[in-house]
Design a protein around this motif. Structure first.
Motif, PDB file in Angstrom:
ATOM      1  N   PHE A  95       0.833  -1.209   0.000  1.00 48.28           N
ATOM      2  CA  PHE A  95       0.000   0.000   0.000  1.00 48.28           C
ATOM      3  C   PHE A  95       0.866   1.257   0.000  1.00 48.28           C
ATOM      4  CE2 PHE A  95      -2.448   3.464   1.795  1.00 48.28           C
ATOM      5  CZ  PHE A  95      -3.643   3.361   1.112  1.00 48.28           C
ATOM      6  N   GLN A  96       1.948   1.242   0.774  1.00 50.06           N
ATOM      7  CA  GLN A  96       2.842   2.400   0.798  1.00 50.06           C
ATOM      8  C   GLN A  96       3.451   2.641  -0.590  1.00 50.06           C
ATOM      9  OE1 GLN A  96       2.526   0.187   3.206  1.00 50.06           O
ATOM     10  NE2 GLN A  96       3.115   0.981   5.211  1.00 50.06           N
ATOM     11  N   SER A  97       3.769   1.565  -1.309  1.00 50.26           N
ATOM     12  CA  SER A  97       4.285   1.705  -2.679  1.00 50.26           C
ATOM     13  C   SER A  97       3.257   2.394  -3.569  1.00 50.26           C
ATOM     14  CB  SER A  97       4.624   0.323  -3.260  1.00 50.26           C
ATOM     15  OG  SER A  97       5.732  -0.245  -2.617  1.00 50.26           O
ATOM     16  N   ALA A  98       1.996   1.979  -3.429  1.00 51.75           N
ATOM     17  CA  ALA A  98       0.927   2.592  -4.221  1.00 51.75           C
ATOM     18  C   ALA A  98       0.738   4.056  -3.853  1.00 51.75           C
ATOM     19  CB  ALA A  98      -0.373   1.818  -4.010  1.00 51.75           C
ATOM     20  N   GLN A  99       0.898   4.383  -2.577  1.00 51.56           N
ATOM     21  CA  GLN A  99       0.746   5.773  -2.137  1.00 51.56           C
ATOM     22  C   GLN A  99       1.855   6.655  -2.715  1.00 51.56           C
ATOM     23  OE1 GLN A  99      -1.901   7.084   0.230  1.00 51.56           O
ATOM     24  NE2 GLN A  99      -1.139   8.658  -1.179  1.00 51.56           N
ATOM     25  N   ILE A 100       3.075   6.145  -2.725  1.00 46.88           N
ATOM     26  CA  ILE A 100       4.199   6.877  -3.327  1.00 46.88           C
ATOM     27  C   ILE A 100       3.916   7.138  -4.807  1.00 46.88           C
ATOM     28  CG2 ILE A 100       6.628   6.675  -4.018  1.00 46.88           C
ATOM     29  CD1 ILE A 100       7.020   5.040  -1.382  1.00 46.88           C
ATOM     30  N   ALA A 101       3.444   6.094  -5.494  1.00 40.04           N
ATOM     31  CA  ALA A 101       3.136   6.228  -6.921  1.00 40.04           C
ATOM     32  C   ALA A 101       2.016   7.239  -7.153  1.00 40.04           C
ATOM     33  CB  ALA A 101       2.757   4.871  -7.497  1.00 40.04           C
ATOM     34  N   ALA A 102       0.970   7.167  -6.321  1.00 41.50           N
ATOM     35  CA  ALA A 102      -0.162   8.085  -6.464  1.00 41.50           C
ATOM     36  C   ALA A 102       0.281   9.529  -6.244  1.00 41.50           C
ATOM     37  CB  ALA A 102      -1.264   7.706  -5.483  1.00 41.50           C
ATOM     38  N   ASP A 103       1.174   9.747  -5.271  1.00 41.30           N
ATOM     39  CA  ASP A 103       1.682  11.104  -5.010  1.00 41.30           C
ATOM     40  C   ASP A 103       2.464  11.638  -6.209  1.00 41.30           C
ATOM     41  OD1 ASP A 103       0.560  10.974  -2.507  1.00 41.30           O
ATOM     42  OD2 ASP A 103       2.423  10.481  -1.472  1.00 41.30           O
ATOM     43  N   ASN A 104       3.154  10.739  -6.908  1.00 41.66           N
ATOM     44  CA  ASN A 104       3.918  11.154  -8.090  1.00 41.66           C
ATOM     45  C   ASN A 104       3.010  11.433  -9.291  1.00 41.66           C
ATOM     46  OD1 ASN A 104       6.347  10.925  -6.732  1.00 41.66           O
ATOM     47  ND2 ASN A 104       6.759   8.842  -7.447  1.00 41.66           N
ATOM     48  N   VAL A 105       1.972  10.625  -9.432  1.00 43.04           N
ATOM     49  CA  VAL A 105       1.082  10.731 -10.591  1.00 43.04           C
ATOM     50  C   VAL A 105       0.137  11.923 -10.465  1.00 43.04           C
ATOM     51  CG1 VAL A 105      -0.785   9.552 -11.837  1.00 43.04           C
ATOM     52  CG2 VAL A 105       1.256   8.283 -11.160  1.00 43.04           C
ATOM     53  N   LYS A 106      -0.323  12.190  -9.229  1.00 44.70           N
ATOM     54  CA  LYS A 106      -1.209  13.341  -8.957  1.00 44.70           C
ATOM     55  C   LYS A 106      -2.441  13.319  -9.876  1.00 44.70           C
ATOM     56  CE  LYS A 106       2.372  16.483  -7.221  1.00 44.70           C
ATOM     57  NZ  LYS A 106       3.454  15.486  -7.148  1.00 44.70           N
ATOM     58  N   TYR A 107      -3.319  12.374  -9.617  1.00 45.98           N
ATOM     59  CA  TYR A 107      -4.509  12.209 -10.462  1.00 45.98           C
ATOM     60  C   TYR A 107      -5.742  12.208  -9.567  1.00 45.98           C
ATOM     61  CZ  TYR A 107      -7.436  10.126 -14.170  1.00 45.98           C
ATOM     62  OH  TYR A 107      -8.414   9.878 -15.117  1.00 45.98           O
ATOM     63  N   ASP A 108      -6.660  13.159  -9.802  1.00 49.78           N
ATOM     64  CA  ASP A 108      -7.791  13.310  -8.884  1.00 49.78           C
ATOM     65  C   ASP A 108      -8.897  12.275  -9.088  1.00 49.78           C
ATOM     66  OD1 ASP A 108      -8.895  14.220 -11.238  1.00 49.78           O
ATOM     67  OD2 ASP A 108      -9.346  16.242 -10.531  1.00 49.78           O
ATOM     68  N   ARG A 109      -8.738  11.424 -10.090  1.00 44.48           N
ATOM     69  CA  ARG A 109      -9.723  10.343 -10.274  1.00 44.48           C
ATOM     70  C   ARG A 109      -9.107   8.971  -9.946  1.00 44.48           C
ATOM     71  NH1 ARG A 109     -12.805  10.716 -15.774  1.00 44.48           N
ATOM     72  NH2 ARG A 109     -10.806  11.387 -16.665  1.00 44.48           N
ATOM     73  N   LEU A 110      -8.124   9.015  -9.064  1.00 44.42           N
ATOM     74  CA  LEU A 110      -7.491   7.803  -8.549  1.00 44.42           C
ATOM     75  C   LEU A 110      -7.858   7.664  -7.072  1.00 44.42           C
ATOM     76  CD1 LEU A 110      -5.408   5.471  -8.250  1.00 44.42           C
ATOM     77  CD2 LEU A 110      -3.623   7.214  -8.165  1.00 44.42           C
ATOM     78  N   TYR A 111      -8.441   6.532  -6.708  1.00 42.85           N
ATOM     79  CA  TYR A 111      -8.867   6.281  -5.333  1.00 42.85           C
ATOM     80  C   TYR A 111      -8.099   5.080  -4.786  1.00 42.85           C
ATOM     81  CZ  TYR A 111     -12.680   9.360  -6.696  1.00 42.85           C
ATOM     82  OH  TYR A 111     -13.415  10.424  -7.144  1.00 42.85           O
ATOM     83  N   LEU A 112      -7.317   5.317  -3.725  1.00 49.38           N
ATOM     84  CA  LEU A 112      -6.580   4.246  -3.068  1.00 49.38           C
ATOM     85  C   LEU A 112      -7.343   3.804  -1.824  1.00 49.38           C
ATOM     86  CD1 LEU A 112      -2.790   5.209  -2.934  1.00 49.38           C
ATOM     87  CD2 LEU A 112      -3.957   3.743  -4.580  1.00 49.38           C
ATOM     88  N   ILE A 113      -7.534   2.497  -1.685  1.00 51.48           N
ATOM     89  CA  ILE A 113      -8.240   1.978  -0.520  1.00 51.48           C
ATOM     90  C   ILE A 113      -7.382   0.918   0.169  1.00 51.48           C
ATOM     91  CG2 ILE A 113     -10.295   0.752   0.317  1.00 51.48           C
ATOM     92  CD1 ILE A 113     -11.779   1.847  -2.151  1.00 51.48           C
ATOM     93  N   ASP A 114      -7.052   1.170   1.425  1.00 52.14           N
ATOM     94  CA  ASP A 114      -6.442   0.149   2.267  1.00 52.14           C
ATOM     95  C   ASP A 114      -7.588  -0.732   2.747  1.00 52.14           C
ATOM     96  OD1 ASP A 114      -5.457  -1.390   4.330  1.00 52.14           O
ATOM     97  OD2 ASP A 114      -4.652   0.286   5.490  1.00 52.14           O
ATOM     98  N   CYS A 115      -7.622  -1.984   2.287  1.00 54.28           N
ATOM     99  CA  CYS A 115      -8.795  -2.820   2.587  1.00 54.28           C
ATOM    100  C   CYS A 115      -8.811  -3.309   4.032  1.00 54.28           C
ATOM    101  CB  CYS A 115      -8.893  -3.996   1.615  1.00 54.28           C
ATOM    102  SG  CYS A 115      -7.780  -5.350   1.946  1.00 54.28           S
ATOM    103  N   GLN A 116      -7.752  -2.968   4.814  1.00 52.29           N
ATOM    104  CA  GLN A 116      -7.694  -3.328   6.237  1.00 52.29           C
ATOM    105  C   GLN A 116      -7.916  -4.825   6.431  1.00 52.29           C
ATOM    106  OE1 GLN A 116     -10.360  -0.750   8.452  1.00 52.29           O
ATOM    107  NE2 GLN A 116      -9.665   1.059   7.329  1.00 52.29           N
ATOM    108  N   ASN A 117      -7.513  -5.601   5.441  1.00 54.35           N
ATOM    109  CA  ASN A 117      -7.832  -7.018   5.404  1.00 54.35           C
ATOM    110  C   ASN A 117      -6.883  -7.671   4.411  1.00 54.35           C
ATOM    111  OD1 ASN A 117      -9.661  -9.473   5.516  1.00 54.35           O
ATOM    112  ND2 ASN A 117     -10.941  -7.947   6.551  1.00 54.35           N
ATOM    113  N   GLY A 118      -7.145  -8.896   4.089  1.00 60.31           N
ATOM    114  CA  GLY A 118      -6.367  -9.600   3.076  1.00 60.31           C
ATOM    115  C   GLY A 118      -7.009 -10.921   2.753  1.00 60.31           C
ATOM    116  N   ALA A 119      -6.420 -11.650   1.821  1.00 56.86           N
ATOM    117  CA  ALA A 119      -6.895 -12.997   1.455  1.00 56.86           C
ATOM    118  C   ALA A 119      -8.378 -12.974   1.105  1.00 56.86           C
ATOM    119  CB  ALA A 119      -6.581 -13.982   2.579  1.00 56.86           C
TER     120      ALA A 119
END
Length: 278
Positions: A95-119
């Motif tokens: 998730f942190q990798s995705a957050q770094i990428a999102a900060d670089n891309v700067k796109y307002d129609r990108l939604y990151l969700i930490d699913c607080q879960n797995g599997a």
């Protein structure tokens, strides 16, 4: 178009991802000096064979930010909306990798969700997101719905053998020896910051009974599927699904094979469920 992105911790196969039109970015699993790409050059079923037979205990590595940035830019430049539903940030650096990428891309129609879960829980949320996309919902609407379901997403696993919890340093050698001797199976709940023990059952038959009692005690919302996860035990999962039907559980059911990150700790022949609490 709305694009749905996740990581291989959701345990959905790459072939199935193509079928439902989502992107799965794979983690890496290492045995000794050899790296494998999860779901591509090492299927989940093959992982368990290596887990039991390879002399090296495996380790895993998160998806790197570049992979996310590359995909985010591709869909941004195409004018697509993006919903990325990813494994809990407390259990993987993905998730942190995705957050770094999102900060670089700067796109307002990108939604990151930490699913607080797995599997199983993560796979379930992906299935719901796909259904919403297919209904024509926007990325913002999908993100809002998925976020609202996070507190109701329940994921439980009954571990078959204590050997792999011992290998990972989760329990002592003596506790593993005694537990295996008396056929004790810990029940784990996957929560935002990890998998916590909440109960224990004795004997394989009691494992399935525990799940059924849990679904009777806190029923699953019938508007959503139940995901049954197994660690290379498809026949056990199939028999369990029949038991759920016999117990009157009417939800649609989806079966997955639990992947390397969770599988490293629970070992083969374990069983789990993911569902939305009513």
């Amino acid at each position: 178009m709305t694009r749905i992105i996740t990581d291989s911790l959701c345990d959905l196969t790459m072939d199935y991802a193509k079928e439902i039109d989502i992107d799965i970015l794979p983690l890496t699993v290492r045995f000794g000096e050899t790296d494998y790409t999860c779901g591509i050059d090492l299927k989940n079923e093959e992982f368990y064979e290596k887990l039991e037979n390879d002399p090296h205990h495996p380790s895993t590595a998160a998806v790197n930010p570049y992979k996310f940035e590359e995909l985010f830019k591709k869909y941004r430049d195409a004018g697509d909306e993006i919903v990325a539903i990813l494994f809990s940030k407390h259990m993987s650096a993905t998730f942190q990798s995705a957050q770094i990428a999102a900060d670089n891309v700067k796109y307002d129609r990108l939604y990151l969700i930490d699913c607080q879960n797995g599997a199983m829980g993560q796979a379930l949320l992906i299935e719901i997101a796909v259904a919403l996309r297919n209904e024509g919902k926007s990325a913002a609407e999908i993100a809002e719905t998925i976020t609202s379901l996070l507190p109701k997403t329940m994921t439980y696993i009954v571990v078959d053998s204590l050997e792999y919890l011992k290998r990972g340093g989760r329990i002592s050698k003596s506790a593993a020896f005694l537990g295996n001797l008396i056929k004790l199976h810990p029940v784990l709940q996957v929560v935002a910051d990890g998998a916590r023990p909440i109960d224990k059952v004795k004997g394989k038959k009691s494992c399935n009974t525990w799940f059924i009692h849990k679904l009777q005690e806190t029923p699953a919302d019938t508007n959503y599927p139940i995901v049954i996860g197994h660690s290379n035990a498809p026949q056990r999962a199939e028999a369990f699904q029949e038991q759920l039907r016999e117990a009157g559980i009417e939800n649609k059911m989806i079966t997955t094979c639990i992947g390397p990150v969770v599988g490293t700790h629970i070992g083969p022949n374990s069983l789990g469920i993911g569902y939305i609490e009513a």
